[in-house]
Design a protein around this motif. Structure first.
Motif, PDB file in Angstrom:
ATOM      1  N   GLY A  21       0.970  -1.351  -0.123  1.00 54.04           N
ATOM      2  CA  GLY A  21       0.003  -0.212   0.112  1.00 54.04           C
ATOM      3  C   GLY A  21       0.705   1.306   0.091  1.00 54.04           C
ATOM      4  O   GLY A  21       0.610   2.062  -0.879  1.00 54.04           O
ATOM      5  N   VAL A  22       1.892   1.178   1.101  1.00 48.57           N
ATOM      6  CA  VAL A  22       2.859   2.426   1.109  1.00 48.57           C
ATOM      7  C   VAL A  22       3.413   2.671  -0.452  1.00 48.57           C
ATOM      8  O   VAL A  22       3.483   3.885  -1.002  1.00 48.57           O
ATOM      9  CB  VAL A  22       3.894   2.273   2.048  1.00 48.57           C
ATOM     10  CG1 VAL A  22       4.684   3.298   1.958  1.00 48.57           C
ATOM     11  CG2 VAL A  22       3.285   2.237   3.499  1.00 48.57           C
ATOM     12  N   TYR A  23       3.886   1.560  -1.219  1.00 45.06           N
ATOM     13  CA  TYR A  23       4.631   1.698  -2.503  1.00 45.06           C
ATOM     14  C   TYR A  23       3.512   2.158  -3.444  1.00 45.06           C
ATOM     15  O   TYR A  23       4.031   3.227  -4.280  1.00 45.06           O
ATOM     16  CB  TYR A  23       5.003   0.362  -2.990  1.00 45.06           C
ATOM     17  CG  TYR A  23       5.804   0.363  -4.089  1.00 45.06           C
ATOM     18  CD1 TYR A  23       7.330   0.782  -4.070  1.00 45.06           C
ATOM     19  CD2 TYR A  23       5.369   0.159  -5.273  1.00 45.06           C
ATOM     20  CE1 TYR A  23       7.895   0.820  -5.436  1.00 45.06           C
ATOM     21  CE2 TYR A  23       6.155   0.235  -6.525  1.00 45.06           C
ATOM     22  CZ  TYR A  23       7.520   0.323  -6.375  1.00 45.06           C
ATOM     23  OH  TYR A  23       8.040   0.579  -7.898  1.00 45.06           O
ATOM     24  N   ALA A  24       2.135   1.801  -3.367  1.00 45.12           N
ATOM     25  CA  ALA A  24       1.383   2.134  -4.426  1.00 45.12           C
ATOM     26  C   ALA A  24       0.820   3.800  -4.184  1.00 45.12           C
ATOM     27  O   ALA A  24       0.924   4.489  -4.892  1.00 45.12           O
ATOM     28  CB  ALA A  24       0.048   1.526  -4.461  1.00 45.12           C
ATOM     29  N   TRP A  25       0.883   4.219  -2.930  1.00 42.54           N
ATOM     30  CA  TRP A  25       0.490   5.431  -2.575  1.00 42.54           C
ATOM     31  C   TRP A  25       1.600   6.322  -3.134  1.00 42.54           C
ATOM     32  O   TRP A  25       1.244   7.572  -3.492  1.00 42.54           O
ATOM     33  CB  TRP A  25       0.379   5.620  -0.956  1.00 42.54           C
ATOM     34  CG  TRP A  25      -0.074   7.039  -0.523  1.00 42.54           C
ATOM     35  CD1 TRP A  25      -1.217   7.423  -0.571  1.00 42.54           C
ATOM     36  CD2 TRP A  25       0.970   7.843   0.058  1.00 42.54           C
ATOM     37  NE1 TRP A  25      -1.414   8.774  -0.148  1.00 42.54           N
ATOM     38  CE2 TRP A  25       0.188   9.133   0.360  1.00 42.54           C
ATOM     39  CE3 TRP A  25       2.180   8.014   0.217  1.00 42.54           C
ATOM     40  CZ2 TRP A  25       0.887  10.391   0.742  1.00 42.54           C
ATOM     41  CZ3 TRP A  25       2.717   8.956   1.125  1.00 42.54           C
ATOM     42  CH2 TRP A  25       2.020  10.260   1.168  1.00 42.54           C
ATOM     43  N   THR A  29       0.202   9.267  -6.018  1.00 43.90           N
ATOM     44  CA  THR A  29      -0.402  10.470  -5.276  1.00 43.90           C
ATOM     45  C   THR A  29      -0.176  11.560  -6.363  1.00 43.90           C
ATOM     46  O   THR A  29      -0.953  12.692  -6.176  1.00 43.90           O
ATOM     47  CB  THR A  29       0.240  10.419  -3.995  1.00 43.90           C
ATOM     48  OG1 THR A  29       1.521  10.446  -4.166  1.00 43.90           O
ATOM     49  CG2 THR A  29      -0.280   9.710  -3.059  1.00 43.90           C
ATOM     50  N   LYS A  30       0.935  11.533  -7.171  1.00 44.66           N
ATOM     51  CA  LYS A  30       1.089  12.658  -8.045  1.00 44.66           C
ATOM     52  C   LYS A  30      -0.082  12.863  -8.985  1.00 44.66           C
ATOM     53  O   LYS A  30      -0.627  11.762  -9.398  1.00 44.66           O
ATOM     54  CB  LYS A  30       2.269  12.462  -8.583  1.00 44.66           C
ATOM     55  CG  LYS A  30       3.442  12.642  -7.521  1.00 44.66           C
ATOM     56  CD  LYS A  30       4.984  12.360  -8.227  1.00 44.66           C
ATOM     57  CE  LYS A  30       6.108  12.156  -7.599  1.00 44.66           C
ATOM     58  NZ  LYS A  30       7.252  12.156  -8.069  1.00 44.66           N
ATOM     59  N   LEU A  42      -5.093   1.738 -11.062  1.00 43.53           N
ATOM     60  CA  LEU A  42      -3.494   1.199 -11.336  1.00 43.53           C
ATOM     61  C   LEU A  42      -2.959   1.218  -9.859  1.00 43.53           C
ATOM     62  O   LEU A  42      -1.935   0.407  -9.850  1.00 43.53           O
ATOM     63  CB  LEU A  42      -2.778   2.149 -12.194  1.00 43.53           C
ATOM     64  CG  LEU A  42      -3.093   2.419 -13.742  1.00 43.53           C
ATOM     65  CD1 LEU A  42      -2.462   3.419 -14.556  1.00 43.53           C
ATOM     66  CD2 LEU A  42      -2.874   1.152 -14.565  1.00 43.53           C
ATOM     67  N   ALA A  43      -3.195   1.993  -9.138  1.00 43.26           N
ATOM     68  CA  ALA A  43      -2.605   1.968  -7.707  1.00 43.26           C
ATOM     69  C   ALA A  43      -3.011   0.741  -6.966  1.00 43.26           C
ATOM     70  O   ALA A  43      -2.175   0.142  -6.370  1.00 43.26           O
ATOM     71  CB  ALA A  43      -3.176   3.072  -7.158  1.00 43.26           C
ATOM     72  N   SER A  51       2.536  -6.494  -2.945  1.00 44.65           N
ATOM     73  CA  SER A  51       2.295  -7.261  -1.920  1.00 44.65           C
ATOM     74  C   SER A  51       2.227  -8.719  -1.979  1.00 44.65           C
ATOM     75  O   SER A  51       2.657  -9.452  -0.961  1.00 44.65           O
ATOM     76  CB  SER A  51       0.675  -7.016  -1.281  1.00 44.65           C
ATOM     77  OG  SER A  51       0.329  -5.680  -0.991  1.00 44.65           O
ATOM     78  N   LEU A  52       2.023  -9.119  -3.269  1.00 48.14           N
ATOM     79  CA  LEU A  52       2.310 -10.562  -3.651  1.00 48.14           C
ATOM     80  C   LEU A  52       3.722 -10.842  -3.632  1.00 48.14           C
ATOM     81  O   LEU A  52       4.024 -11.951  -3.356  1.00 48.14           O
ATOM     82  CB  LEU A  52       1.600 -10.554  -4.841  1.00 48.14           C
ATOM     83  CG  LEU A  52       1.758 -12.353  -5.573  1.00 48.14           C
ATOM     84  CD1 LEU A  52       0.878 -13.373  -4.346  1.00 48.14           C
ATOM     85  CD2 LEU A  52       0.902 -12.334  -6.965  1.00 48.14           C
TER      86      LEU A  52
END
Length: 574
Positions: A21-25, A29-30, A42-43, A51-52
């Motif tokens: 989640g942190v990596y996707a955020w 976020t841009k 996409l996020a 995560s997988l």
């Protein structure tokens, strides 16, 4: 049942989700050039993928458990030797019937049943069981069963046997984790029988000598009977002796001496003539096998005069029964010897005729050179050279073993012993010029190691020749006894030298022979292979082509490479 398992704790899955989640955020976020709805999609996918990947780092695996129910196994061990059913013609079918009934009863009680013969092999159908084994080794059978069924759930074993075994050891010495239920087979009535139970004899005998036989005959059930004991070789009757069993006499010991001719492996057949009423005549005959060695090698010690070396060398040689040693101070008229050890011979006092006969004889020689030798004769007939003042001076030299000598091998401790020996006396300036000589010992003069030979081997007129350039080797023998209270290495030096020089170069140096002289039908045949160098020391690594021939033109070929002196080649297809 299948379960998902991880190498690490399941709590790490929450950290995988958080990391994804942190990596996707951070990535999404841009402000993006595409719509917010696509950006959220996409996020979500990036979150799931990261995560997988983190989850896979936890090394997940599927753990599958299968339950298999195995029936307990019951083993039926059968003594299928000929003696088991010998007492009755109907006993064979009765035993098979009993085996079939026991197998059926065990199967009905939920057991898997395995029938095993004397060889340790599984017998598929009881009807195919053959009582044709000529030997009984119950210990081998039970040990084979223990190995083959070690990981099985064995509930027990039924052992069918008459209790008679003539190979291996007592089956009572074998322990198992399951019970054994023995069932006796055979006839319990008392029998009458005569048998040759043991023949005591030497494994080797010299050609021309006699072989002493101690024959043990057993009487079972007979009283006051007599028979004949006959000994044959290839059908030829060699001895016929009456054997009388007095009342209550069970064992007779007969000693017979048989003259032996020829050489090589030979056999004798000992037969106790059957009498009326014997239970079986199969045990009335026994064959023995032995090796006949060529006559002892004759060694002549020929000396110009008495010397302590002579006794030291003579006693060392006489420790072996393969040599007979004679001592002479004059050349015999007939040189019927395998080796002549010439100690300071020929000397200046030796007649010219004897000198010529000695040097021209076709007998192998070991010449021990000293101050009494005729130096001019040596120079004229052998490649000896004398520098300086000839035999008027002497050197004290120590032996140094030549590491490059490979004509025969010495024991491990010999090199250490030879490196610290007292010096012996060698004529000053004496050399032997022969580029083909095989040097075993070099000379060390003081602290200087030289290339001068002390003990070497060569050929003279195609005859083996050994030369020791020095006398007083008796000091080596005395020194060894003072240090070790033995003559082991001095005896080894003398015996290897004598053996090498007296060896018949035409003699076979390759042998292939079965381990036993007689094999039973169906038994594995084991062959020992021996190959020797010039000193008849064993070597290995050469390919062997073996051809077996039998009756009616039967021929079968095999090939193998013995890799160790004790390697065994086994043939199971005969």
């Amino acid at each position: 049942m299948t379960n998902l398992s991880l190498t690490y704790s399941f709590w790490w899955i929450f950290f995988c989700i958080i990391i994804g989640g942190v990596y996707a955020w951070i990535q999404y976020t841009k402000k993006a050039p595409w719509s917010n709805q696509l950006n959220y999609g996409l996020a979500g996918l990036r979150w799931l993928l990261v995560s997988l990947l983190c989850f896979l780092l936890l090394e997940p695996y599927l753990n599958t458990i299968q339950n298999q129910i195995q029936k307990p196994l019951f083993i039926i061990a059968v003594d299928n030797s000929t003696s088991t059913v010998l007492s009755s013609s109907k006993l064979k079918s009765e035993v098979k019937l009993a085996l079939t009934q026991i197998e059926a009863k065990l199967t009905s009680q939920g057991y898997d049943v395995s029938v095993v013969g004397l060889e340790g092999n599984t017998i598929g159908k009881i009807d195919s069981l053959k009582f044709n084994r000529n030997t009984t080794d119950l210990s081998s059978q039970l040990n084979s069963i223990k190995r083959n069924y070690d990981n099985f759930n064995v509930g027990g074993m039924v052992l069918f046997t008459d209790g008679i075994f003539n190979q291996g050891y007592s089956p009572l010495a074998i322990s198992t984790q399951y019970p054994i239920y023995p069932i006796g087979i055979g006839d319990t009535s008392k029998i009458k029988d005569l048998a040759v139970v043991k023949v005591v004899h030497n494994a080797t005998v010299f050609e021309g000598n006699s072989l002493m036989l101690e024959i043990h005959s057993l009487n079972t059930g007979f009283k006051n009977v007599f028979t004949e004991l006959k000994i044959r070789s290839g059908g030829k009757l060699l001895s016929n002796k009456k054997v009388v069993f007095n009342p209550n006499q069970l064992l007779d010991k007969t000693i017979i001496s048989i003259p032996i001719t020829g050489s090589g492996k030979q056999s004798l057949t000992i037969e106790l003539i059957p009498i009326k009423g014997e239970f079986t005549t199969l045990n009335n005959v026994q064959a023995i096998y032995f090796d006949v060695i060529d006559a002892q090698k004759k060694i002549l010690i020929l000396a110009s005069s008495p010397h302590p070396d002579i006794k030291a060398i003579k006693t060392s040689i006489e420790k072996s029964e393969y040599y007979s040693v004679e001592l002479a101070y004059k050349l015999p008229k007939i040189l019927d010897y395998d080796l002549i050890i010439a100690h300071q011979y020929p000397s200046t006092k030796t007649s010219n005729q004897d000198k010529k006969e000695f040097i021209n004889s076709a007998v192998a020689k070991w010449m021990i050179i000293g101050g009494s030798n005729d130096v001019r004769f040596l120079q004229a007939n052998l490649p000896f050279t004398i520098s300086g003042s000839g035999f008027n001076k002497f050197d004290l030299v120590k032996p140094i073993v030549n590491a490059g000598f490979d004509n025969f091998k010495m024991s491990d401790g010999f090199l250490s012993w030879a490196s610290d020996l007292p010096p012996i006396t060698t004529p000053y300036g004496l050399n032997y010029n022969d580029p083909l000589a095989k040097v075993f010992l070099n000379q060390q003069i003081g602290s200087v190691t030289t290339e001068k030979p002390l003990l070497f081997f060569t050929k003279n007129n195609e005859t083996n020749l050994g030369v020791l350039l020095g006398t007083n080797s008796w000091k080596w023998k005395l020194d060894e006894y003072q240090l070790n209270q033995s003559h082991q290495y001095y005896d080894e030096l003398i015996s290897k030298t004598v053996q090498y020089l007296s060896a018949d170069q035409r003699k076979k140096r390759f042998y292939v022979a079965p381990q036993k002289a007689v094999y039973e039908k169906g038994e594995d045949v084991l062959f020992n292979t021996q190959e020797y160098n010039a000193l008849f020391e064993q070597i290995t690594g050469n390919k062997v082509e073996l051809e077996l021939k039998g009756e009616n033109g039967y021929i079968e070929k095999f090939s193998y490479v013995p890799l160790s002196p004790n390697s065994v080649f086994k043939i199971s297809s005969l």
